[in-house]
Every structure is written in C-alpha cells, then in structure tokens.
Write a protein that holds these residues in place. Structure first.
Motif, PDB file in Angstrom:
ATOM      1  N   ALA A  23      15.588   0.430  51.519  1.00 46.70           N
ATOM      2  CA  ALA A  23      15.893   1.498  50.563  1.00 46.70           C
ATOM      3  C   ALA A  23      14.838   2.595  50.650  1.00 46.70           C
ATOM      4  O   ALA A  23      15.157   3.791  50.682  1.00 46.70           O
ATOM      5  CB  ALA A  23      15.957   0.936  49.147  1.00 46.70           C
ATOM      6  N   GLU A  24      13.576   2.169  50.757  1.00 48.11           N
ATOM      7  CA  GLU A  24      12.488   3.153  50.848  1.00 48.11           C
ATOM      8  C   GLU A  24      12.630   3.997  52.112  1.00 48.11           C
ATOM      9  O   GLU A  24      12.459   5.212  52.098  1.00 48.11           O
ATOM     10  CB  GLU A  24      11.125   2.446  50.870  1.00 48.11           C
ATOM     11  CG  GLU A  24      10.614   2.129  49.473  1.00 48.11           C
ATOM     12  CD  GLU A  24       9.446   1.128  49.511  1.00 48.11           C
ATOM     13  OE1 GLU A  24       9.098   0.658  48.433  1.00 48.11           O
ATOM     14  OE2 GLU A  24       8.924   0.827  50.606  1.00 48.11           O
ATOM     15  N   GLN A  25      12.996   3.281  53.218  1.00 54.71           N
ATOM     16  CA  GLN A  25      13.155   4.009  54.478  1.00 54.71           C
ATOM     17  C   GLN A  25      14.288   5.028  54.387  1.00 54.71           C
ATOM     18  O   GLN A  25      14.182   6.138  54.900  1.00 54.71           O
ATOM     19  CB  GLN A  25      13.423   3.030  55.625  1.00 54.71           C
ATOM     20  CG  GLN A  25      12.129   2.477  56.183  1.00 54.71           C
ATOM     21  CD  GLN A  25      12.349   1.317  57.133  1.00 54.71           C
ATOM     22  OE1 GLN A  25      13.467   0.844  57.281  1.00 54.71           O
ATOM     23  NE2 GLN A  25      11.279   0.850  57.745  1.00 54.71           N
ATOM     24  N   GLU A  26      15.321   4.603  53.690  1.00 59.27           N
ATOM     25  CA  GLU A  26      16.461   5.508  53.542  1.00 59.27           C
ATOM     26  C   GLU A  26      16.032   6.788  52.821  1.00 59.27           C
ATOM     27  O   GLU A  26      16.375   7.898  53.231  1.00 59.27           O
ATOM     28  CB  GLU A  26      17.560   4.811  52.746  1.00 59.27           C
ATOM     29  CG  GLU A  26      18.936   5.379  53.054  1.00 59.27           C
ATOM     30  CD  GLU A  26      20.005   4.587  52.321  1.00 59.27           C
ATOM     31  OE1 GLU A  26      20.862   5.223  51.719  1.00 59.27           O
ATOM     32  OE2 GLU A  26      19.931   3.336  52.327  1.00 59.27           O
ATOM     33  N   ILE A  29      13.993   8.856  55.190  1.00 57.85           N
ATOM     34  CA  ILE A  29      14.821   9.537  56.191  1.00 57.85           C
ATOM     35  C   ILE A  29      15.473  10.772  55.581  1.00 57.85           C
ATOM     36  O   ILE A  29      15.476  11.855  56.159  1.00 57.85           O
ATOM     37  CB  ILE A  29      15.894   8.571  56.762  1.00 57.85           C
ATOM     38  CG1 ILE A  29      15.220   7.552  57.680  1.00 57.85           C
ATOM     39  CG2 ILE A  29      16.979   9.328  57.523  1.00 57.85           C
ATOM     40  CD1 ILE A  29      16.098   6.395  58.089  1.00 57.85           C
ATOM     41  N   LYS A  30      15.972  10.571  54.365  1.00 50.76           N
ATOM     42  CA  LYS A  30      16.616  11.700  53.683  1.00 50.76           C
ATOM     43  C   LYS A  30      15.625  12.845  53.516  1.00 50.76           C
ATOM     44  O   LYS A  30      15.926  14.003  53.773  1.00 50.76           O
ATOM     45  CB  LYS A  30      17.125  11.262  52.301  1.00 50.76           C
ATOM     46  CG  LYS A  30      18.615  11.016  52.298  1.00 50.76           C
ATOM     47  CD  LYS A  30      19.133  10.851  50.883  1.00 50.76           C
ATOM     48  CE  LYS A  30      20.425  10.085  50.915  1.00 50.76           C
ATOM     49  NZ  LYS A  30      20.654   9.350  49.684  1.00 50.76           N
ATOM     50  N   ARG A  31      14.398  12.491  53.087  1.00 56.44           N
ATOM     51  CA  ARG A  31      13.378  13.502  52.847  1.00 56.44           C
ATOM     52  C   ARG A  31      13.069  14.273  54.144  1.00 56.44           C
ATOM     53  O   ARG A  31      12.989  15.494  54.161  1.00 56.44           O
ATOM     54  CB  ARG A  31      12.102  12.835  52.324  1.00 56.44           C
ATOM     55  CG  ARG A  31      11.128  13.793  51.636  1.00 56.44           C
ATOM     56  CD  ARG A  31       9.823  13.083  51.299  1.00 56.44           C
ATOM     57  NE  ARG A  31       9.075  12.685  52.492  1.00 56.44           N
ATOM     58  CZ  ARG A  31       8.345  13.535  53.227  1.00 56.44           C
ATOM     59  NH1 ARG A  31       8.274  14.805  52.897  1.00 56.44           N
ATOM     60  NH2 ARG A  31       7.705  13.105  54.307  1.00 56.44           N
ATOM     61  N   LEU A  32      12.946  13.477  55.233  1.00 55.76           N
ATOM     62  CA  LEU A  32      12.637  14.107  56.517  1.00 55.76           C
ATOM     63  C   LEU A  32      13.778  15.022  56.975  1.00 55.76           C
ATOM     64  O   LEU A  32      13.552  16.103  57.499  1.00 55.76           O
ATOM     65  CB  LEU A  32      12.360  13.029  57.579  1.00 55.76           C
ATOM     66  CG  LEU A  32      11.002  12.352  57.418  1.00 55.76           C
ATOM     67  CD1 LEU A  32      10.873  11.182  58.387  1.00 55.76           C
ATOM     68  CD2 LEU A  32       9.867  13.345  57.646  1.00 55.76           C
ATOM     69  N   LYS A  33      15.007  14.545  56.742  1.00 53.70           N
ATOM     70  CA  LYS A  33      16.163  15.361  57.142  1.00 53.70           C
ATOM     71  C   LYS A  33      16.116  16.711  56.425  1.00 53.70           C
ATOM     72  O   LYS A  33      16.337  17.759  57.030  1.00 53.70           O
ATOM     73  CB  LYS A  33      17.465  14.641  56.798  1.00 53.70           C
ATOM     74  CG  LYS A  33      17.943  13.731  57.919  1.00 53.70           C
ATOM     75  CD  LYS A  33      19.334  13.215  57.619  1.00 53.70           C
ATOM     76  CE  LYS A  33      19.793  12.259  58.698  1.00 53.70           C
ATOM     77  NZ  LYS A  33      20.869  11.393  58.206  1.00 53.70           N
ATOM     78  N   VAL A  34      15.835  16.651  55.114  1.00 57.88           N
ATOM     79  CA  VAL A  34      15.752  17.886  54.329  1.00 57.88           C
ATOM     80  C   VAL A  34      14.635  18.764  54.891  1.00 57.88           C
ATOM     81  O   VAL A  34      14.809  19.972  55.087  1.00 57.88           O
ATOM     82  CB  VAL A  34      15.494  17.570  52.832  1.00 57.88           C
ATOM     83  CG1 VAL A  34      15.196  18.856  52.061  1.00 57.88           C
ATOM     84  CG2 VAL A  34      16.700  16.870  52.228  1.00 57.88           C
ATOM     85  N   ALA A  35      13.469  18.122  55.189  1.00 58.08           N
ATOM     86  CA  ALA A  35      12.325  18.888  55.706  1.00 58.08           C
ATOM     87  C   ALA A  35      12.679  19.557  57.033  1.00 58.08           C
ATOM     88  O   ALA A  35      12.339  20.723  57.267  1.00 58.08           O
ATOM     89  CB  ALA A  35      11.123  17.972  55.877  1.00 58.08           C
ATOM     90  N   ILE A  36      13.410  18.808  57.903  1.00 53.88           N
ATOM     91  CA  ILE A  36      13.798  19.382  59.197  1.00 53.88           C
ATOM     92  C   ILE A  36      14.708  20.595  58.990  1.00 53.88           C
ATOM     93  O   ILE A  36      14.526  21.651  59.594  1.00 53.88           O
ATOM     94  CB  ILE A  36      14.499  18.313  60.073  1.00 53.88           C
ATOM     95  CG1 ILE A  36      13.464  17.282  60.543  1.00 53.88           C
ATOM     96  CG2 ILE A  36      15.194  18.945  61.276  1.00 53.88           C
ATOM     97  CD1 ILE A  36      14.053  16.043  61.173  1.00 53.88           C
TER      98      ILE A  36
END
Ligand code: ARG
Length: 670
Positions: A23-26, A29-36
């Motif tokens: 869950a934490e990884q998910e 990942i979401k955070r990184l996607k937004v950052a990208i």
C-alpha cells in the motif's frame, strides 16, 4: 495443486507487513507519477536541491524546458499562420518571458508587462516590479540594471529591430518594418484572419430575451446588440456559439391574457384573432386584472388550466406567443440578427421538476415561510426554487437552464447578456449552480455580461414625451427618418438611386444605433441621443462609414480594378518608409491583439476605439502620402503608388472586418 507450492506459508503478521508495504509503495508510485507529470509541464516546485551543483542543474533544466516550450509554441504558431494573424504583442510577451527567465531564473513568476509604447512601438515595464522581487530574496539591483540584463537575454527573433533602456528602467521596443510589411500583404492575400486562441469552445450565449406580450424595450435592445456582436466576435476566432433567446414566455401574466382573449375573441380556437397591438392588449388585460375581482379570479383559474396543459389554454398561449414572436422577428430582421434560438422559460417547465427533485435529494433546499429556497456560499440572498403555492420561478427556470446548457448543450463557456440590475440574480445563480454540483468553475467560464441602463437626453430613464416606454419599432423608424434627413441635407438623394438611398439610410440608422451602444463601456449607463450618434464628426458610425466609403473609392478613382489589386498584393511588397505609412501599418497590425484583449474582458468598446484610431490614422496617412496623382488640368490619372493603394485596401479590409463584428453594414456609396 502444484501452484500452491509456490506460496510458502506465511505468518499473519508477515502478510500484514507485506500488505502494508504494498500500500505504501502504491502511494509512493502515485506521488512519483504526479511529480513526473509536473516536471513534464515545467513545474519544478517539488524538486528539493541538496547542494549548489544540483541547484544549477535544476535551473538548467528549467531553462531548457522553457526554451523547448517557446520553440514549440513558435512552431505551432508558424504552422497555423495561414489561418491566424500573428499577434505581435503575444509574440513580444513570449520573447520577453524567455529573456526575463534567462536573466533571472531564480525569480518565481516574474511579471511580463509588455504594452504599446509611448517612445518605442511597444515597451516592457517588468524591471520595476522585478527589482522589488529581487530585493525580497536579498538581491539588490536597480530597475535600469535589470532592464539591461533582460535586454541581454532576448533570444534571436525577426520581430524586434532594436531595444533601448529608458527612464527609470523601461525597455522601449522598436519593431522591424520587414516584419510588419508582409503582415499587411497577408491581410490582402489571405483575408483578415483572427488571432490564434487555442482551445475552441462551445459557447452558450443568452441574449435579447424579451418577455412575451410585453413590448421589447431598450434594455432588450442593448442585450440584442451586445449579444450579437459578442457572438460574431467569438465565431470569428473559431468558437462554436449557440445564441439562446431566454424569452419570458411562461408565468402568471398568461392567466389574464388568456382570460381577456376568451372575452374579446371567443372564437380564437377556430379563427386567428386580428391581434395587431399586443402591448395595448396586455395593458387592457392588466387594467381589468387590477380593477375587476371576478376577472382576477378567472385569470388565476386560467393559469391553473394552462399549467395542467389543457389543450384550449395551450392553444391560446401559443397564439399569444406566436404574435409576440412575429413582432420580435421583425426587429431582429431589421437589425440583421440571425440564428437566435427561441428557448423561453416554458422550454424548461418539465425539466424543472427533475431539478427540484435533485436539489431536494441533495439536501440543498430549505423551508422558508412555505417556500423552498436555496442558499449558497457567495450568494447574498437565496434563490426561490419553489413558491408557497408549489409554482416555479424565474430562479427555478435559470437553475434548470444552466444545467441544461452544461449537460445537454455541452456548454464550456456560458454568457448572459443581461442588464446590470440583475447582477445579484446571476451572482446567486452561479453560486447555487456551483454548490449543486452543476457547474465546475475550474473548467467552465460562466459570466454575466452586465450593461447599464439607457437614459434619455435629460439623463433620466429613457421614455417617450408622454412618459411611456419607447417601442423599439418606433425607435428604429425614427432612426431611419433622421438618417434620411441627414442624407438629404447633403443632397445625396439627388445622386443616389432609390435603392442606394434605402441601403444608405438603413446602414446609417441601424449602424448608428448599434455603434452608439457598443462604443461606450457597456457597464455604464448611456445617453441615447440621435443628434450625437448621427454626427459625422467624432467617434460615430457615420464618421466611420464615410471614412470607409472614401477609402474604398480611392482604387476606383485610380481606375484600378479589384483583380489588379489582388494580383498586386501578391507581387508588390508594401513599402513602409514614410512615417505615416509606418504609423498606419503598425496600427493595422494591432488588430489581433485588440481582439485577444476583448476575448478576455468582453468589452467591445475597445474595438470601436480601435476602428476610430484606424480612421484617424488613415486620414493622417492620406493627407501626407499621395496614393494617386492626377493631372491638375485634365484630372487624368498620371501616377499610382501601388504599395500605398494596397495599404488603403488593407485599411478598408480591417475596417470591414470590424464592422462585421459590430454587425454594422458598410455601403459602397453614401
Ligand atoms: N426576460 C428577462 C427580462 O426581460 C431576461 C432574461 C435573461 N436571461 C436569463 N437567463 N435570465 O428581464
């Protein structure tokens, strides 16, 4: 069975840890996607540099991004340039944004202030504000020094001839003649094109919207004139406009009208009643309604019957609406208003029930003395959604209409051209539509295009001498009469054919009424004066129409045909050496930026001011630069300056486009 062996047994605690980590990884990942995504869009706000070199790296990245972005937008602009006219101001803003970011990458959102210039053609005024911004991050620098730095950062381009730092830190910008000259040719070869506006929107434009059986009054005239002009402007730049006539065609006034109709024309079901003067009919029925208790009771019964859709009552209602609509149509035809969709309050009757149910289910309605009202943040008063007798109101129909325009018409931009007196109504409407979840102001532009009242020359409310409201048809008739008088004063009736005379009378009369309205800031009240609007000096339609006919006649006098001009436009470069040629060309080249500004503030008087500026600048040009040289004795044409003749034609073309947006018809002869 074998598959099971792949999953060795785990303890409950272990499984829980895995699930938690997944869950934490998910989330990560979401955070990184937004950052990208953000980085892709040039937003570096999430990146935390750890040291100096990383900081520099990020700045480089930012610069690279901006450069790429600029190149992309320039390429896009070029690709589209056949269908759009270059907005010089817009280009300068791009250029200076790049220069400013190059010079001061550490500043967050520095202002890019480029305006038409006093000393240069344009000027950039950013350095004053930037000096303050730099100071707040501990960098001391004078506006003049900043201006110098900005100038150093200007990327190579073919627009700017030279820049000069002046005064406290302005940057005067001079434009290259070689940039403007082909723009003027393009006006002639490709036509007067709009500026690029990006996203093409579906616009629902609420305009005119008179009330059935009551005469259309000057307030509705303003809405009609302003709405028409806005619709033409929006369509010109490529938006898809739905012009909606929100007629007041439903409500309790129909009770008394129908009751009166039954008495006056008992045979109305079989024979169309000869009802010429609907306004007088309205007055009669209103008088009976006020004076006669029995009649009043019957009128109320008629409302109930109408609402229950009794065919006889619907028939009577339709009769009255038809007569009214025919009267309105006559006015629209005279004013050259087309494709106005009649969609009155009655259209929303059945839909209103659903909207009320929806609002009720969402818990949006409150009881108030038997009424159901809706409050919303930002609404000074509540909307009345259901009356104590269960009936619906103007508010209910507007709530339903806004939902319909958004959901069924896919409206992305809603405009309401209605008098400023209804400001609170629209404030409440938009606030409630937002609260109800109908309207998402983030992606929908929704605006009340307010305008002031029309005053008489005595500065009081516009009325006839006897104190009645002025009928639009009479007003237009008087306009025609007055413009004919003007033309006869000049002896034009002896020169023009009957057909030309009629065209001139109408062009002047309707043109003047529209222009007088549009040339004032719509927000203010305006004084209706035939004398002023028919004056042939100053910023009036008459002055502009005369200027236009004069310009159009220049080529005719030089015996140069339209075909020859079209050909010449492709082969003869426009020379801009004389100061007045240059001044006029720069003025014409501002057309796209004038349009772009109006798309933002929706104030059409800037277009009128611009047309007036063109006409006066043209006069300066024509007084100083000969276009056609004639033999003094014989009057024979001995020399034609083709480049200047082309400038005349381009001037006429821009003016004609302006007239078209203002719904003013120019004539060739007047
Ligand atoms: N019929 C109204 C009036 O004469 C104007 C309607 C304006 N449009 C609207 N959607 N409320 O005052």
């Amino acid at each position: 069975m074998a598959g099971r062996m792949l999953f060795p047994r785990k303890s409950m605690a272990e499984i829980e840890t895995y699930v938690k980590r997944a869950a934490e990884q998910e989330v990560e990942i979401k955070r990184l996607k937004v950052a990208i995504e953000k980085l892709k869009n040039g937003d570096f706000s999430d990146v935390q540099p750890s040291g100096e070199s990383e900081k520099l790296q990020i700045e480089n990245q930012k610069l690279k991004y901006r450069e790429e972005h600029l190149l992309k937008s320039i390429a896009a602009e070029e690709a589209r340039s056949k269908s759009y006219m270059t907005n010089i101001h817009g280009c300068l803003v791009n250029i200076f944004a790049t220069a400013i970011n190059k010079a001061y990458p550490q500043l967050e959102g520095p202002p890019v202030a480029v305006t038409p210039g006093k000393n240069g053609d344009y000027q950039c005024n950013s350095s004053m504000a930037m000096s303050g911004m730099l100071k707040s991050i501990g960098v001391k620098s004078s506006p003049r020094d900043i201006a110098q730095e900005i100038v150093k950062g200007i990327p190579p381009n073919d627009i700017i001839e030279k820049t000069e730092v002046a005064g406290p830190g302005f940057i005067n910008i001079n434009i290259r003649r070689s940039f403007i000259s082909p723009l003027i040719s393009e006006i002639l070869t490709d036509g007067v094109k709009p500026p690029a506006v990006g996203w093409k929107k579906r616009v629902c434009l609420d305009m005119s919207s008179p009330n059935i059986a009551k005469e259309m009054h000057v307030g509705h005239l303003r809405s009609t004139i302003i709405g028409e002009s806005l619709s033409r402007l929006l369509e010109f730049v490529g938006h898809n406009v739905l012009k909606i006539n929100h007629l007041g065609d439903w409500g309790t006034q129909f009770g008394m009208l129908i009751a009166h109709l039954q008495d006056m024309f008992p045979n109305y079901r079989n024979e169309s009643p000869p009802l010429q003067d609907l306004q007088a009919f309205y007055k009669e029925s209103k008088k009976r309604f006020d004076d006669d208790a029995d009649f009043k009771k019957r009128a109320y019964e008629c409302v109930v019957k109408l609402q229950s859709k009794d065919p006889n009552y619907i028939k009577a209602w339709n009769l009255i609406c038809d007569i009214s609509r025919q009267e309105f149509e006559k006015i629209y035809a005279r004013l050259d208003i087309k494709n106005l969709i009649p969609r009155g309050e009655s259209f929303y009757q059945d839909r209103m029930k659903d909207v009320v149910t929806e609002l009720e289910e969402k818990g949006m309605l409150e009881e108030d003395d038997g009424r159901k009202v809706m409050f919303a943040p930002g609404a000074p008063i509540p909307l009345t959604i259901v009356k104590s007798d269960g009936g619906f109101t103007y508010d209910t129909s507007d709530m339903t209409a806004i939902k319909h325009r958004l959901d069924d018409e896919s409206g992305e931009w809603l405009l309401y051209v209605v008098d400023a007196g209804q400001g609170v109504h629209f404030q409440c409407l938009f606030a409630c539509a937002k609260k109800a979840g109908f309207l998402n102001p983030k992606n929908i532009r929704c605006e009340h295009i307010a305008f002031g009242v029309v005053l008489g020359e005595d500065k009081k409310k516009f009325k006839t001498r006897s104190g009645d409201t002025v009928r639009l048809a009479d007003l237009l008739d008087e306009g025609i009469r007055r413009s004919r008088e003007k033309l006869m004063e000049r002896g034009r009736d002896k020169v023009l054919t009957a057909k030309e005379m009629k065209a001139a009378e109408e062009a002047i009369a309707y043109g003047c009424i529209k222009y007088a309205d549009l040339s004032h800031n719509r927000v203010n009240d305006y004084v209706f004066s035939f004398d002023k609007m028919l004056d042939d000096k100053g910023n009036t339609a008459v002055y502009l129409l005369y200027a236009y006919t004069r310009i159009k006649s220049i080529a005719r006098l030089a015996n140069v045909s339209q075909e020859e001009l079209t050909k010449a436009a492709k082969t003869t470069p426009i020379v801009l050496e004389h100061e007045k040629e240059w001044k006029l060309a720069k003025c014409l080249a501002r057309f796209p930026e004038v349009i772009t500004k109006i798309l933002d503030d929706l104030l059409l008087h800037s277009l009128c001011d611009f047309l007036y500026e063109i006409a006066t600048t043209f006069t300066e040009f024509y007084d100083n630069c000969y276009c056609v040289e004639k033999d003094r004795k014989t009057g024979e044409v001995i020399n034609v300056n083709v480049s200047r003749l082309l400038i005349c034609e381009a001037t006429a073309a821009v003016m004609a486009k302006g007239f078209d947006i203002l719904a003013i018809k120019p004539v060739q002869k007047m």
